[in-house]
Design a protein around this motif. Structure first.
Motif, mmCIF file in Angstrom:
data_model
loop_
_atom_site.group_PDB
_atom_site.id
_atom_site.type_symbol
_atom_site.label_atom_id
_atom_site.label_comp_id
_atom_site.label_asym_id
_atom_site.label_seq_id
_atom_site.Cartn_x
_atom_site.Cartn_y
_atom_site.Cartn_z
ATOM 1 N N TYR A 126 -16.760 30.905 49.855
ATOM 2 C CA TYR A 126 -17.157 31.232 48.480
ATOM 3 C C TYR A 126 -18.385 30.381 48.142
ATOM 4 O O TYR A 126 -18.741 29.454 48.888
ATOM 5 C CB TYR A 126 -15.997 30.930 47.528
ATOM 6 C CG TYR A 126 -14.746 31.737 47.836
ATOM 7 C CD1 TYR A 126 -14.526 32.979 47.238
ATOM 8 C CD2 TYR A 126 -13.802 31.278 48.747
ATOM 9 C CE1 TYR A 126 -13.395 33.726 47.535
ATOM 10 C CE2 TYR A 126 -12.660 32.026 49.053
ATOM 11 C CZ TYR A 126 -12.462 33.250 48.448
ATOM 12 O OH TYR A 126 -11.348 33.987 48.740
ATOM 13 N N ASP A 137 -18.967 28.024 46.107
ATOM 14 C CA ASP A 137 -18.766 26.582 45.974
ATOM 15 C C ASP A 137 -18.570 25.910 47.334
ATOM 16 O O ASP A 137 -18.568 24.696 47.430
ATOM 17 C CB ASP A 137 -17.552 26.322 45.055
ATOM 18 C CG ASP A 137 -17.522 24.894 44.535
ATOM 19 O OD1 ASP A 137 -18.593 24.247 44.492
ATOM 20 O OD2 ASP A 137 -16.429 24.407 44.196
ATOM 21 N N ASP A 138 -18.378 26.702 48.382
ATOM 22 C CA ASP A 138 -18.192 26.123 49.718
ATOM 23 C C ASP A 138 -19.528 25.903 50.424
ATOM 24 O O ASP A 138 -19.572 25.347 51.520
ATOM 25 C CB ASP A 138 -17.318 27.057 50.567
ATOM 26 C CG ASP A 138 -15.967 27.334 49.921
ATOM 27 O OD1 ASP A 138 -15.552 26.531 49.063
ATOM 28 O OD2 ASP A 138 -15.343 28.354 50.260
ATOM 29 N N ILE A 173 -16.143 36.558 47.253
ATOM 30 C CA ILE A 173 -16.149 36.424 45.797
ATOM 31 C C ILE A 173 -14.709 36.377 45.296
ATOM 32 O O ILE A 173 -13.887 37.206 45.691
ATOM 33 C CB ILE A 173 -16.909 37.597 45.130
ATOM 34 C CG1 ILE A 173 -18.369 37.601 45.579
ATOM 35 C CG2 ILE A 173 -16.807 37.517 43.602
ATOM 36 C CD1 ILE A 173 -19.203 38.744 45.023
#
Lengths: 809, 288, 158
Positions: free
Chosen positions: A36, A38-39, A254
């Motif tokens: 995602y 944030d990764d 997502i």
């Protein structure tokens, strides 16, 4: 229920299409290997935090960032000054004067809702960026907020946008059939005022952006979780005045969207400006409080409805004035105020309809195209109206619905607004759903339960899930809008080892496009879904796209699959041409099976890799005139027409899935709390490609509807304009303890307008808003309570019960 | 969402914790942290020093002593919920603990933590008041026992001095012929209550109400005892008429807050409804 | 700002260490410092359960724990469930029963199910719902999650 789809009564169209195979995406997601936004980590990356307005409406007198700048670790701060340097305002799709409305990715001169971004900080750590936000001094001059659509229309109401000169940003009257005649011929006219509340998608993953500006090439790469990045591409390009070849948008996995993630382009730009100013990549992950406060709520709507009816419950016509509160900025609006046009008469067959539509700005968060966008409000209004017609005529609401439904033999059916309902059997679906909750038995028991003081009620509703939209509908907002139709692009190739690879311009977030594409392609090439690789995620430099690409509006099974099928046929044809040459046979005598191309009825075959070898490495062996390589692109186009601007009609969507819901609820008369005793859904989305996935969408949309009906509401303070449901302590997601088991069964009415008979499915239109409102009203029918709000928390029902009891005394 | 900066201190004894509390002014004890850390992340609380007592050995226990159950301050809600001693001898505390938040929160949150946080809508404080429980507070000058009725002073405020910690929590072993119930009106199962009621009813050998202890949560700045309800029950045979009439007094002396889940008037009405239901349930649970 | 210091802990059977300051939350330490990004963040206030991990044998929300509090702890994250390339029965069950859609809440759901089944190998439907109460899902309506946990319990009891 999955088994039902595979039973004899339902034809399985192909080998893999229609089969509930396990999703290809899931192994990575269940092992923590999903990727995602944030990764993502980029070397030298900074972390951003936003400072947001504490006021709903205020002038910005001064912003002083000097203290924040001195905090060690802070690298860049962006305020309105920078934004004005980098950006032009976003273009609007409304006619004058509201087209003058100024909208940027940050508040400029004025804040217009509590939670609007005022400054953005990039620092070496997120914690430091948050500390820095606290050091930014903003001097505000508070203005009175306007928190209600009707208040906003009063002459002395504060203006949200002075540059527009009015809070009424769009008004249009649509008149179909002969409404005046219908009302003249009516036995009775029923009037209602209804309110559809604000709730939202609020996916578990909030908005997130990583922006990386490459000074060497001038390319801005934006990693994000936007659902419809190609819509953003145009807005970002126009606002930044940057050619789109310099913008690269990437969406990895997502974490849910439900429409809310269509609007994240403002954040994509704001974080990009930070990255450009800092000269380093910047990551921003929205926190939950921001996510709730910053809008992306659904359209709030107030309806004044009148229905002209015959004594027997036949509906002759409906007049409705609707006031859509769209929040502080238009963004995607007023599309939500228009989209009723896809389902103008809902599942009903009345011909006379007058809609007086008003879109109004207020000091609430801007709305977004939330699941069931614009249709839910209208369908819920129709459902409430029809039930009140029945109750005021002393008829059974279910009977009145069945009486007024479009009949299966009338399909395809042209609605008053010109939308063509493709297929379906509404009466059978509703009856089936009622059977699943043992309707007859509950009806039989109901009088006795009432005598015991138990308020048990039954509700049933059927909403359409119109999918694959015709963008030309926005020309009914403003004739000059340069959009129409719908399209999708797919690229497909066979590599030199005979593997099939597909890239589609979509941004799935739970819809499992990798799986369904593999199933469809496997059938075309006679292989298994495991032999097909679907390039995950979306990268505008990798995936072909059109201005309609994205994952929204219930359509992948039509538009995305249309593109995939087109590409697959094109590729198959080329492979067949080469194979025919190799096998010295005619292409039409060939069949594709198990990774080979064979002459039908013989064992003369060539393997895919052998064909690919000719195409890629051995091209002097290719037949005359055949271009080397095995790579094709296909762009699917929806068979739509432009709207009739005079009659204001348009075929606004290609397919009409629908769901019939039936439920039993019990209302606690002492507290007003509603308990769902039984819940059943009958779904019809035409031919399902993967029943698992369809059923998952049905479950999810049902839960969203239950949540909206009973738990979730973005409540604002009327005085201060503050969002009161500002964390998950007050914005109430239902948990596993609140959602009942949901029984699901299916019907299949293939769409005559799509190649596989598929229809878009996904939004599901949150039918529980209709069924639960009906069930509560039914439970409380001995008291004569009328449900007029789409959200019914305990205290609201409690008060209605007390009022009704008082009146009876 | 990250807290403001703070210093982290990890004492190895409770005495040391008290010394640190005494030494540093803007300091705060961190136990399970299920309320405190959220408040710090929202930056609504910003202690300069966090004194993490979770490493101090021997502070998680449940034992019976005389007619009391002694509970270590770091005993988690999950342990309280599942402790055989509490389930058998003081089941209402177990029931209240089981209604807190969710499993992960119960795994981490502690009994002393929820008492010290003193949220008037929380589950355990309301029950603790009905139980006439006791808190053993430890300060630098020694220990003292604080009764539940004195412990809760105001919204999020207890009788603990700034340099005191909870050393032990004590609740009574309930007598025979006692029935209890903790119920709450909440939008969702695990939510803080719109109204919560803890009811403890003891009957005599003639099934006359010998004692009644009713406390209400989320109807004032602290949990409140419904004294008039209690008085209307004691000395009577608890027929449904008696219960209904007594419950009508549940709105006496309360000052409920208003929020988006319930107005003050609604809470007052719900106090009556849930008092009635709690008493009925408690009564139905009295063993023969 | 308070000084950073190194802390050690065992994650998925491996001893790991990294720098943290007092205010560093365990979830950020696991994700950003140790690079195990399977544990997600969904709400910041301890409600959604996306960040659920097993710490010293019990399920906790790692956004409600300071990294320092986990010093020396034994932690299991979603990445530690599958062994030698073989999925854990709970993971298998989620896959087979379509127990997820977008996958964002899934690691937390699976870790909560892991704790539930470690303590109660044959839960009733009601016990499963209660066990997963602290894990929000926006996609599935929980229907297939419940089904998956039931199926996992059956697999594990064999």
């Amino acid at each position: 229920m999955t088994e039902a789809l595979l039973s004899k009564e339902i034809p399985v169209p192909r080998k893999w299409v229609g089969t509930p195979i396990k999703a290809k995406e899931f192994p990575r997601l269940i092992t923590g290997q999903g990727r995602y936004v944030d990764d993502i980590k980029i070397p030298n990356m900074l972390y951003a935090a936003l400072l947001r307005s504490p006021y709903a409406h205020a002038k910005i007198k001064r912003i002083d960032t000097s203290k924040a700048e001195k905090l060690p670790g802070v690298v860049a701060i962006v305020t309105q000054e920078d934004v004005l340097k980098y950006c032009k305002p976003y273009p609007q799709i409304v006619p004058p004067p509201a087209d003058k409305l100024l909208d940027y990715c940050i508040a400029v001169d004025k804040v217009r809702f509590a939670g609007e971004p005022v400054a953005a900080v990039a620092a070496t750590e997120r914690a430091i960026a948050e500390d820095a936000c606290e050091l930014i001094e903003v001097e505000y001059e508070p203005l009175p907020p306007v928190m209600d659509a009707e208040e906003a229309l009063k002459p002395d109401a504060p203006l949200v946008h002075e540059e527009v000169g009015t809070n009424l940003v769009w008004h249009e009257v649509f008149d179909y059939g002969d409404v005046d005649k219908a009302f003249a011929e009516a036995d009775k006219v029923i009037s209602l005022k209804l309110h559809h509340h604000r709730y939202g998608g609020a996916p578990t993953e909030t908005h997130a952006v990583v922006a990386d500006y490459d000074k060497g090439t001038g390319v801005l790469t934006i990693y994000c979780n936007n659902q419809m990045p190609m819509f953003c591409m145009a807005l970002i390009g126009l606002s930044f005045n940057m050619p789109t070849d310099k913008i690269r948008i990437i969406t990895p996995d997502i974490g849910g969207g439900f429409g809310s993630k269509i609007l994240s382009y403002t954040y994509m730009m704001l974080i990009s400006i930070l990255a450009m100013k800092a000269g380093r990549p910047v990551k921003w992950m929205e926190d939950r409080r921001e996510n709730l406060a910053s809008g992306t709520h659904c359209n709030e709507a107030t309806f004044y409805v009148e229905a002209a009816v015959k004594k027997d419950g036949t509906i002759l016509g409906i007049k409705a004035k609707t006031l859509h509160d769209v929040g502080a900025y238009l963004r995607y609006e007023p599309v939500g105020a228009l989209l009723w046009i896809q389902v103008s008469s809902g599942p009903y067959r009345f011909k006379n309809l007058r809609m007086d539509v008003n879109a109004i700005v207020t000091n609430k968060g801007p709305v977004a195209p939330i699941r069931g966008y614009g249709r839910i409000q209208h369908l819920w209004m129709l459902e409430r109206t029809v039930e009140q017609v029945a109750r005021q005529l002393g008829l059974d609401p279910i009977e009145v619905k069945l009486k007024n439904y479009v009949r299966p033999e009338e399909m395809p059916y042209v609605s008053p607004s010109g939308a063509t309902y493709d297929s379906g059997d509404y009466p059978t679906a509703l009856k089936k759903a009622l059977q699943m909750i043992n309707y007859d038995e509950w009806r039989r028991k109901q009088p006795e339960l009432w005598r015991q003081g138990r308020f048990v009620g039954i509700g049933a509703a059927l909403f359409q899930d119109s999918g694959t939209n015709n963008f030309a509908q926005v020309r009914l907002i403003y004739k000059n809008n340069p959009f129409s139709g719908n399209s999708r692009m797919a690229e497909m190739w066979m590599d030199e080892f005979g593997r099939i690879i597909v890239a589609v311009g979509s941004n799935p977030h739970g819809q499992c496009h990798e799986t369904v594409v593999s199933q469809v392609v496997a059938d075309v090439f006679g292989v298994t879904p495991d032999d097909v690789f679907v390039v995950p995620g979306f990268d505008s430099w990798v995936h072909g796209w059109t201005g309609h690409s994205g994952s929204y509006a219930s359509q992948f099974a039509v538009s995305g699959i249309g593109a995939v099928l087109g590409a697959a046929k094109r590729l198959r044809e080329k492979i067949a041409t080469i194979a025919a040459h190799m096998l010295k046979a005619k292409p039409e005598d060939l069949e594709f099976k198990e990774g080979k191309v064979c002459v039908k009825g013989t064992d003369r075959c060539v393997a895919f890799w052998q064909v690919a070898n000719l195409a890629y490495r051995n091209n002097l062996e290719l037949p005359e005139g055949v271009e080397p390589g095995l790579r094709v692109i296909y762009t699917w186009k929806a068979p739509f027409k432009l709207p009739d601007l005079e009659k204001k009609t348009v075929n606004a969507t290609l397919t009409y899935s629908y769901q019939a819901h039936a439920c039993v609820v019990e209302v606690d008369p002492e507290t007003g709390k509603v308990k769902i005793l039984d819940y059943a859904v009958v779904d019809d989305c035409g031919v399902p490609i993967n029943p698992h996935i369809v059923e998952g969408q049905v479950h999810g949309s049902t839960m969203n509807g239950i949540a909206a009906a009973l738990f979730e509401e973005y409540v604002y303070s009327k005085d201060t304009g503050q969002l009161l449901a500002s964390t998950f302590m007050d914005y109430l997601f239902p948990t596993a303890l609140e959602i009942p088991d949901i029984k699901v069964d299916h019907m299949i009415s293939p769409s005559p307008f799509t190649e596989l008979g598929t229809k878009g499915v996904g939004e599901g239109s949150l039918v529980p808003l209709g069924s639960i409102a009906g069930a509560i009203e039914d439970a409380l029918s001995p008291l004569g309570v009328v449900i007029t709000d789409s959200h019914n928390p305990p205290e609201r029902i409690y008060r209605m019960i007390k009022e009704a009891q008082k009146k009876r005394k | 969402m990250i807290p403001r900066s703070f210093e982290y201190l990890r004492p190895s004894t409770l005495q040391e914790a008290v010394q640190l509390l005494d030494k540093y002014e803007e300091s705060k004890i961190l136990a399970g942290g299920q309320s405190l850390i959220a408040l710090m992340k929202l930056r609504l609380a910003s202690p300069k020093y966090i004194i993490d007592i979770t490493r101090i050995p021997g502070l998680s226990y449940v034992k019976e002593e005389g007619n009391k159950i002694l509970i270590g301050p770091l005993t988690t809600h999950d342990t309280v919920e599942n402790s055989p001693i509490i389930r058998n001898k003081c089941p209402i505390l177990s029931e209240a603990a089981s209604r807190i938040g969710d499993q992960q929160i119960r795994n981490r949150g502690t009994i002393a933590g929820t008492l010290c946080h003193a949220d008037p809508s929380a589950d355990v404080p309301t029950t603790f008041l009905a139980l006439d429980g006791e808190v053993v507070a430890m300060g630098k000058d020694g220990e003292r026992v604080i009764k539940a009725k004195d412990f809760f002073q105001d919204f999020f405020t207890t009788a603990l001095n700034p340099n005191e910690v909870v050393k032990e929590v004590r609740v009574p072993v309930l007598p025979p012929k006692t029935g209890t119930a903790y119920i709450k009106h909440a939008r969702r199962e695990g939510d803080f209550a719109i109204v919560a009621v803890a009811a403890i009813i003891t009957l005599d050998e003639n099934n006359v109400c010998k004692s009644a202890s009713i406390s209400l949560g989320s109807v004032g700045p602290t949990p409140l005892r419904a004294v008039e309800v209690e008085n209307a029950l004691v000395g009577k045979k608890l027929t449904d008429e008696v219960i209904v009439a007594a419950s009508e007094l549940a709105d006496r002396g309360i000052s409920p807050p208003s929020d988006i889940h319930g107005s003050a008037e609604y809470r007052a009405e719900m106090a009556k409804v849930f008092t009635k239901r709690a008493i009925r349930l408690a009564l139905s649970r009295i063993g023969g | 700002m308070a000084e950073k210091r190194r802390i050690k802990l065992t994650v998925n059977g491996v001893e790991m260490e990294g720098e943290a300051e007092p205010r560093t939350l365990l979830v950020h330490f696991i994700r950003d410092t140790l690079g195990l990004t399977g544990t997600h963040i969904g709400c910041d206030t301890g409600h959604c359960g996306c960040c659920t991990i097993i710490m010293n044998g019990v399920s906790v929300k790692s956004c409600m724990v300071l990294a320092y509090q986990a010093e020396g702890a034994d932690i299991l994250t979603i990445e530690g469930l599958a062994k030698d390339g073989k999925l854990h029965p709970i993971q298998e069950a989620f896959w087979e029963n379509h127990g997820l859609q977008c996958g964002y809440c899934t690691p937390g759901q699976i870790m909560s199910a892991y704790f539930l089944l470690s303590r109660n190998p044959k839960p009733t439907e009601e016990e499963i719902r209660r066990g997963l109460e602290g894990n929000y899902c926006r996609c599935t309506g929980y229907v297939n999650i419940i089904k998956s946990v039931k199926a996992a319990a059956e697999k594990m009891s064999k």
